[in-house]
Design an enzyme around this catalytic site. Structure first.
Site, PDB file in Angstrom:
ATOM      1  N   TYR A  18      27.129   8.376  -7.285  1.00 51.97           N
ATOM      2  CA  TYR A  18      26.842   9.731  -7.926  1.00 51.97           C
ATOM      3  C   TYR A  18      27.702  10.599  -7.400  1.00 51.97           C
ATOM      4  O   TYR A  18      27.950  11.666  -7.568  1.00 51.97           O
ATOM      5  CB  TYR A  18      25.398  10.117  -7.789  1.00 51.97           C
ATOM      6  CG  TYR A  18      24.547   9.330  -8.651  1.00 51.97           C
ATOM      7  CD1 TYR A  18      24.916   8.383  -9.678  1.00 51.97           C
ATOM      8  CD2 TYR A  18      23.093   9.322  -8.207  1.00 51.97           C
ATOM      9  CE1 TYR A  18      23.942   7.661 -10.177  1.00 51.97           C
ATOM     10  CE2 TYR A  18      22.162   8.690  -8.941  1.00 51.97           C
ATOM     11  CZ  TYR A  18      22.404   7.705  -9.993  1.00 51.97           C
ATOM     12  OH  TYR A  18      21.555   6.726 -10.410  1.00 51.97           O
TER      13      TYR A  18
ATOM     14  N   ASP B 172      15.685  10.480  -6.268  1.00 56.03           N
ATOM     15  CA  ASP B 172      16.460   9.518  -6.525  1.00 56.03           C
ATOM     16  C   ASP B 172      17.962   9.618  -6.512  1.00 56.03           C
ATOM     17  O   ASP B 172      18.213  10.755  -6.918  1.00 56.03           O
ATOM     18  CB  ASP B 172      15.925   9.028  -8.045  1.00 56.03           C
ATOM     19  CG  ASP B 172      16.876   7.774  -8.515  1.00 56.03           C
ATOM     20  OD1 ASP B 172      16.122   6.707  -8.061  1.00 56.03           O
ATOM     21  OD2 ASP B 172      17.890   7.612  -9.069  1.00 56.03           O
TER      22      ASP B 172
ATOM     23  N   PRO C  91       5.574   8.592  -5.593  1.00 62.18           N
ATOM     24  CA  PRO C  91       5.013   9.728  -6.620  1.00 62.18           C
ATOM     25  C   PRO C  91       5.957   9.148  -7.796  1.00 62.18           C
ATOM     26  O   PRO C  91       7.043   8.867  -7.897  1.00 62.18           O
ATOM     27  CB  PRO C  91       5.744  10.695  -6.034  1.00 62.18           C
ATOM     28  CG  PRO C  91       5.924  10.451  -4.420  1.00 62.18           C
ATOM     29  CD  PRO C  91       6.247   9.094  -4.321  1.00 62.18           C
TER      30      PRO C  91
ATOM     31  N   GLY D  82       0.896  -1.216  -0.059  1.00 65.53           N
ATOM     32  CA  GLY D  82       0.116   0.077  -0.084  1.00 65.53           C
ATOM     33  C   GLY D  82       0.726   1.354  -0.026  1.00 65.53           C
ATOM     34  O   GLY D  82       0.156   2.381  -0.132  1.00 65.53           O
TER      35      GLY D  82
ATOM     36  N   LYS E 235      21.093   3.447  -4.154  1.00 67.20           N
ATOM     37  CA  LYS E 235      21.387   2.386  -4.603  1.00 67.20           C
ATOM     38  C   LYS E 235      23.051   1.743  -4.041  1.00 67.20           C
ATOM     39  O   LYS E 235      23.628   2.522  -4.029  1.00 67.20           O
ATOM     40  CB  LYS E 235      21.503   2.556  -6.227  1.00 67.20           C
ATOM     41  CG  LYS E 235      20.371   3.093  -6.842  1.00 67.20           C
ATOM     42  CD  LYS E 235      20.606   3.438  -8.144  1.00 67.20           C
ATOM     43  CE  LYS E 235      19.535   4.389  -8.906  1.00 67.20           C
ATOM     44  NZ  LYS E 235      19.485   5.880  -8.373  1.00 67.20           N
TER      45      LYS E 235
ATOM     46  N   GLY F  16       9.836  11.841 -10.174  1.00 65.02           N
ATOM     47  CA  GLY F  16      10.870  12.296  -8.910  1.00 65.02           C
ATOM     48  C   GLY F  16      11.947  13.060  -9.650  1.00 65.02           C
ATOM     49  O   GLY F  16      12.063  12.969 -10.810  1.00 65.02           O
ATOM     50  N   LEU F  17      12.945  13.495  -8.706  1.00 66.65           N
ATOM     51  CA  LEU F  17      14.023  14.379  -9.250  1.00 66.65           C
ATOM     52  C   LEU F  17      15.192  13.110  -9.235  1.00 66.65           C
ATOM     53  O   LEU F  17      15.414  12.674  -8.410  1.00 66.65           O
ATOM     54  CB  LEU F  17      14.349  15.212  -8.328  1.00 66.65           C
ATOM     55  CG  LEU F  17      15.599  16.117  -8.468  1.00 66.65           C
ATOM     56  CD1 LEU F  17      15.150  17.281  -9.624  1.00 66.65           C
ATOM     57  CD2 LEU F  17      16.286  17.014  -7.316  1.00 66.65           C
ATOM     58  N   GLY F  18      15.732  13.404 -10.602  1.00 65.80           N
ATOM     59  CA  GLY F  18      17.017  12.504 -10.540  1.00 65.80           C
ATOM     60  C   GLY F  18      18.194  13.192 -10.342  1.00 65.80           C
ATOM     61  O   GLY F  18      18.187  14.382 -10.681  1.00 65.80           O
TER      62      GLY F  18
END
Length: 317
Positions: free
Chosen positions: A48, A43, A13, A9, A77, A16-18
């Site tokens: 990164y 995200d 959204p 449940g 990640k 999303g903002l990468g």
């Protein structure tokens, strides 16, 4: 805002903002602007090298009362150099410390390949582990333990093809809940999308605008999705930008989408793509766009110095 629903449940959204390729010094402000504009999905990834700055943007927004933590959906990640069982928890703990969070909403295995400890990007064959040395099932079981500890709410993968997903489905226990892959009209991934739908795996599209910031060197001759005449015609019809059309394309397919930007106006513009109603003709035109191209081809992980092949990463479509 449209949402995707997990089996328990929880809501994701759909826009999303990468933060891939968002530079330190820029990304903190971009995250703050995004939350201010109404984004609730951010995200991130360890590789990164900007999660600390992302965390600053999130902390500022929470501190100023723009949002509560439980209103945000944050993804991170696991990088390829932390696939051994004993490495998975410390890797997550580093991301949590950088993001200044007690948990992440979604944690993904970034790629289905393993590097040795400390290797950011491999330079020789000795930098890799093989599947015999570090299996995907070993890494997935460690991911399951993170969820059991309450450090992550959901677990999944990124850049997994159907065969690699089948390996994880055989492990038992918590199944993958998300597969994040490159998707855009030049690469609709219809076979993979059908497979994931069949097995209850949600999907997120990265590089939805065709990775326009990857034009250097070998990518300089890539097709340019943002100026494709088919996309441009549909954008003109709806009186919006081509990027907004590409984002709306994913939304209509019920696939989450994470466009990257550090420009305030573009961040806001990308979010408004959720208001665009593409019709059947628009979707047909994009389906028949006539170009097939993968921008993120994984070639930096394959080749003569690697034990991995392209077939370990992609289905070939």
């Amino acid at each position: 805002m449209n949402y995707l629903s997990f089996k328990n449940g929880d809501k994701l959204p759909i826009i999303g903002l990468g933060t891939w390729k968002s530079k330190p010094g820029e990304v903190s402000q971009a995250v703050y602007w995004a939350i201010e504009a109404g984004y609730r999905h951010i995200d991130c990834a360890a590789v990164y090298q900007n999660e600390n700055e992302v965390g600053e943007g999130i902390a500022k927004a929470i501190g100023e009362g723009l949002v509560k933590r439980d209103e945000l959906f944050v993804t991170s990640k696991l990088w390829n150099n932390s696939h051994k069982k004993e490495q998975v928890l410390p890797a997550l703990e580093k991301s949590l410390a950088d993001l200044k969070l007690d948990y992440v909403d979604l944690y993904l295995i970034h790629w289905p390949i393993a590097f040795k400890a400390g290797v950011g990007f491999p330079k020789s064959r000795d930098d890799y582990y093989t599947y015999d040395e570090v299996s995907l099932s070993e890494t997935w079981k460690a991911m399951q333990e993170l969820k059991e500890k309450g450090l992550v709410k959901h677990i999944g993968v990124s850049n997994f093809n159907q065969n690699k997903l089948k390996e994880l489905l055989k492990v038992g226990g918590q199944l993958p809940e998300m597969n994040q892959v490159e998707m855009q009209p030049y690469l609709p991934q219809e076979g993979l999308v059908s497979f994931c739908e069949e097995h209850g795996i949600l999907m997120t599209a990265y590089s939805p605008l065709g990775s326009p910031d990857s034009r250097a060197d070998r990518h300089k001759n890539d097709p340019k999705l943002l100026v494709d005449p088919v996309v441009k015609e549909i954008a003109d019809k709806h009186k919006v930008g081509t990027g907004q059309i590409l984002i709306a394309w994913s939304i209509l397919r019920e696939i989450a989408v994470i466009p990257k930007s550090v420009n305030k106006e573009r961040i806001i513009e990308n979010l408004t793509a959720g208001n665009i109603n593409l019709d059947d003709h628009d979707m047909m035109e994009l389906r028949d766009i006539g170009i097939s191209h993968r921008f993120i081809d994984g070639s930096f992980f394959t080749g003569e110095n690697s034990p991995y092949e392209s077939s370990d990463l992609f289905d070939g479509n």
